[in-house]
Motif scaffolding. Structure first.
Motif, short mmCIF file in Angstrom:
data_model
loop_
_atom_site.label_atom_id
_atom_site.label_comp_id
_atom_site.label_asym_id
_atom_site.label_seq_id
_atom_site.Cartn_x
_atom_site.Cartn_y
_atom_site.Cartn_z
N UNK A 38 -56.79 -19.87 -62.76
CA UNK A 38 -57.62 -20.50 -62.01
C UNK A 38 -57.74 -20.45 -60.36
N UNK A 39 -58.52 -20.09 -59.73
CA UNK A 39 -58.29 -19.94 -58.28
C UNK A 39 -58.33 -21.35 -57.41
N UNK A 40 -57.49 -21.84 -56.57
CA UNK A 40 -57.48 -22.90 -56.06
C UNK A 40 -57.61 -22.61 -54.31
N UNK A 41 -58.34 -23.13 -53.57
CA UNK A 41 -58.65 -22.91 -52.17
C UNK A 41 -58.05 -23.87 -51.50
N UNK A 42 -57.01 -23.63 -50.57
CA UNK A 42 -56.38 -24.80 -49.89
C UNK A 42 -56.51 -24.37 -48.42
N UNK A 43 -57.06 -25.30 -47.62
CA UNK A 43 -57.13 -25.17 -46.15
C UNK A 43 -56.86 -26.41 -45.48
N UNK A 44 -56.37 -26.35 -44.29
CA UNK A 44 -56.00 -27.54 -43.42
C UNK A 44 -56.07 -27.03 -42.08
N UNK A 45 -56.89 -27.58 -41.50
CA UNK A 45 -57.27 -27.36 -39.82
C UNK A 45 -57.31 -28.63 -38.94
N UNK A 46 -57.07 -28.41 -37.83
CA UNK A 46 -57.59 -29.20 -36.71
C UNK A 46 -57.89 -28.38 -35.29
N UNK A 47 -58.90 -29.03 -34.81
CA UNK A 47 -59.54 -28.06 -33.70
C UNK A 47 -60.01 -29.29 -32.33
N UNK A 72 -60.25 -30.50 -44.18
CA UNK A 72 -59.53 -29.92 -45.13
C UNK A 72 -60.27 -30.14 -46.43
N UNK A 73 -59.84 -29.75 -47.58
CA UNK A 73 -60.45 -29.93 -48.73
C UNK A 73 -60.89 -31.05 -49.24
N UNK A 74 -60.09 -32.15 -48.61
CA UNK A 74 -60.48 -33.54 -49.11
C UNK A 74 -61.58 -34.08 -48.33
N UNK A 75 -62.09 -33.43 -47.41
CA UNK A 75 -63.07 -34.20 -46.56
C UNK A 75 -64.61 -34.16 -47.08
N UNK A 76 -64.82 -33.41 -48.26
CA UNK A 76 -66.11 -33.32 -49.14
C UNK A 76 -67.22 -33.03 -47.97
N UNK A 77 -66.99 -32.26 -47.23
CA UNK A 77 -68.22 -31.97 -46.37
C UNK A 77 -68.49 -32.72 -44.90
N UNK A 78 -67.86 -33.74 -44.91
CA UNK A 78 -67.89 -34.56 -43.84
C UNK A 78 -66.65 -34.85 -42.81
N UNK A 120 -68.33 -22.14 -43.23
CA UNK A 120 -66.87 -21.33 -43.58
C UNK A 120 -66.27 -21.72 -44.89
N UNK A 121 -66.43 -22.91 -45.13
CA UNK A 121 -65.57 -23.37 -46.64
C UNK A 121 -66.48 -22.67 -47.61
N UNK A 122 -67.72 -22.63 -47.57
CA UNK A 122 -68.35 -21.82 -48.58
C UNK A 122 -68.05 -20.49 -48.71
#
Length: 127
Positions: A38-47, A72-78, A120-122
């Motif tokens: 199963x693919x897992x998409x991991x990302x973490x940014x700050x800007x 990051x992936x824990x933000x749930x779109x907000x 971008x996440x999509x």
């Protein structure tokens, strides 16, 4: 990151435009891992982004910056926006504060940026 928001006709300054003028910093990483097939998409940014609002009715230009410290992936779109600063309000002075709070800090540009980040996440997750 390119984003722009035009204030609606019902706003105190219809036709004013706020836009991102510079990506001052962008730090982070993104990766795709395969775990048990199963693919897992991991990302973490700050800007940190610099913005500008042109107010055509009085010829003023307001500038400032905003920071998104956790994308990051824990933000749930907000995404939390911090360090909202106003560097210049031209000759508008305090009259611009309400306008900037409403259409940069608490909505308008912030909503457009949230939408762009979610796009971008999509896109990332469709690879």
């Amino acid at each position: 990151l390119s984003a722009e928001y035009s204030l609606p006709l019902s706003s105190p300054q219809p036709g004013a435009v706020v836009k991102i003028t510079n990506v001052k910093s962008l730090n982070g990483h993104a990766s795709i891992a395969s775990v048990r097939g199963k693919r897992r998409y991991m990302y973490e940014f700050s800007t940190t982004l610099e913005w500008e609002m042109d107010i055509p009715s009085d010829g003023n230009t307001c500038t400032g910056s905003i920071e998104f410290p956790d994308i990051d992936g824990t933000c749930d779109g907000e995404y939390e926006m911090t360090n909202y600063t106003v560097k210049s309000v031209g000759t508008a002075g305090g009259a611009a504060k309400h306008l900037l709070d409403r259409f940069v800090k608490n909505g308008g540009l912030k909503d457009v940026l949230t939408e762009k980040l979610n796009e971008w996440v999509t896109l990332f997750q469709s690879t």
